[in-house]
Design an enzyme around this catalytic site. Structure first.
Site, PDB file in Angstrom:
ATOM      1  N   GLU A 178       0.833  -1.197   0.000  1.00 27.50           N
ATOM      2  CA  GLU A 178       0.000   0.000   0.000  1.00 27.50           C
ATOM      3  C   GLU A 178       0.869   1.249   0.000  1.00 27.50           C
ATOM      4  O   GLU A 178       1.994   1.228   0.504  1.00 27.50           O
ATOM      5  CB  GLU A 178      -0.922   0.070   1.232  1.00 27.50           C
ATOM      6  CG  GLU A 178      -1.984  -1.001   1.296  1.00 27.50           C
ATOM      7  CD  GLU A 178      -1.613  -2.140   2.226  1.00 27.50           C
ATOM      8  OE1 GLU A 178      -2.411  -3.087   2.335  1.00 27.50           O
ATOM      9  OE2 GLU A 178      -0.530  -2.076   2.833  1.00 27.50           O
ATOM     10  N   THR A 179       0.342   2.307  -0.570  1.00 22.40           N
ATOM     11  CA  THR A 179       0.933   3.637  -0.489  1.00 22.40           C
ATOM     12  C   THR A 179      -0.146   4.581   0.025  1.00 22.40           C
ATOM     13  O   THR A 179      -1.275   4.571  -0.479  1.00 22.40           O
ATOM     14  CB  THR A 179       1.438   4.113  -1.860  1.00 22.40           C
ATOM     15  OG1 THR A 179       2.481   3.226  -2.309  1.00 22.40           O
ATOM     16  CG2 THR A 179       1.996   5.528  -1.776  1.00 22.40           C
TER      17      THR A 179
END
Length: 285
Positions: A25-26
């Site tokens: 995830e970012t």
């Protein structure tokens, strides 16, 4: 990854940055909608945006606490902060402790676990995971589907040897976890690698661009429903530790706290540690 000062990025730019990082995830940090809250978060996998995710919440809370506290420490070497982070599922209250550079965050899960239908038959699930049907299930545990902001199919397997052999079969995935089922799959067993832990797990979400996730707090938040259904936890507060990511060389420990009252789950909390390992500047044309 956590991208600060992201207000100037549109949806396409955020997805492009997340694809470039190619991490589970970012997170993109934006000004909060409610001025009394700490920040608004948008969370992307390499392929899609998520309404909620556990470890991005932990990591971002720790980073923002570091920024807020400015490196100051109390007499005992600890610093504390409380933040409220806005995610698509709602506002999430996080408590953070930082000691010797290591941050520990605990947050109230935004939603209680809810059943979301019945999974496919065990033989269909086994085929999609590269297993035998007899290897699915242990004790009274059988496949189930819950959400606490993100939907998951939870698949119990016999032991560590079986979970270590899970190998998703793309051709069977839609039959087992598509077609109205939940394509995010959390495989778990009671046998653990380390002492003092409750469950060992692996998470697969090919539709989100994740061949395997090393740590999935959103799944553990929903997993409270699995524990309540099959283990019948009693009234009071209970703590569980889920180990994940061992098979891909990225071991993680996820803390789950469950409060039970009047025969049902009243609250759940997710906790974990995070450290800052690198930082830099991102230029966007």
């Amino acid at each position: 990854a956590v991208v600060l000062d992201a207000a100037g990025l549109d949806d396409a730019a955020m997805q492009a940055v997340a694809r470039e990082f190619n991490l589970s995830e970012t997170v993109f940090v934006l000004p909060a909608t409610n001025p009394v809250h700490s920040a608004r978060l948008r969370i992307f996998t390499p392929a899609a945006e998520l309404p909620f995710a556990g470890h991005p919440t932990v990591g971002t809370a720790v980073l923002l606490a570091h920024q807020r506290l400015g490196g100051g420490t109390s007499e005992d070497g600890e610093t504390d902060a409380v933040l409220v982070l806005e995610e698509t599922v709602g506002a999430i209250r996080c408590g953070v402790k930082i000691k010797n550079g290591v941050g520990h965050a605990v947050f109230d899960a935004p939603l209680l676990p809810t059943v979301i239908g019945e999974p496919a038959d065990s033989d269909v699930i086994a085929a999609a995971l590269g297993l035998m049907p007899a290897e699915i299930g242990f004790e009274n545990h059988r496949a189930s589907a819950f959400t606490a902001g993100m939907p998951f199919t939870f698949v119990p397997v016999r032991d560590l040897a079986v979970i270590g052999r899970v190998a998703p079969v793309t051709s069977g995935w839609d039959a087992a976890f598509g077609l109205g089922q939940e394509p995010n799959v959390y495989v778990y067993t009671r046998e653990c690698v380390g002492a003092g832990r409750s469950f060992h797990a692996r998470m697969f979400a090919p539709n989100l661009g994740l061949s395997e996730d090393p740590a999935t707090g959103a799944a553990v938040a929903a997993f409270a429903g699995v524990i309540s259904r099959f283990d019948g936890i009693t009234a009071g507060s209970h703590r569980f530790v889920v180990e994940q990511g061992f098979e891909i060389g990225r071991p993680s420990l996820i803390g789950l706290e469950v409060d039970v009252a009047e025969g049902r789950i009243a609250a759940t909390r997710i906790g974990g540690d995070a450290v800052i390992v690198a930082e830099g500047t991102l230029s966007v044309d």
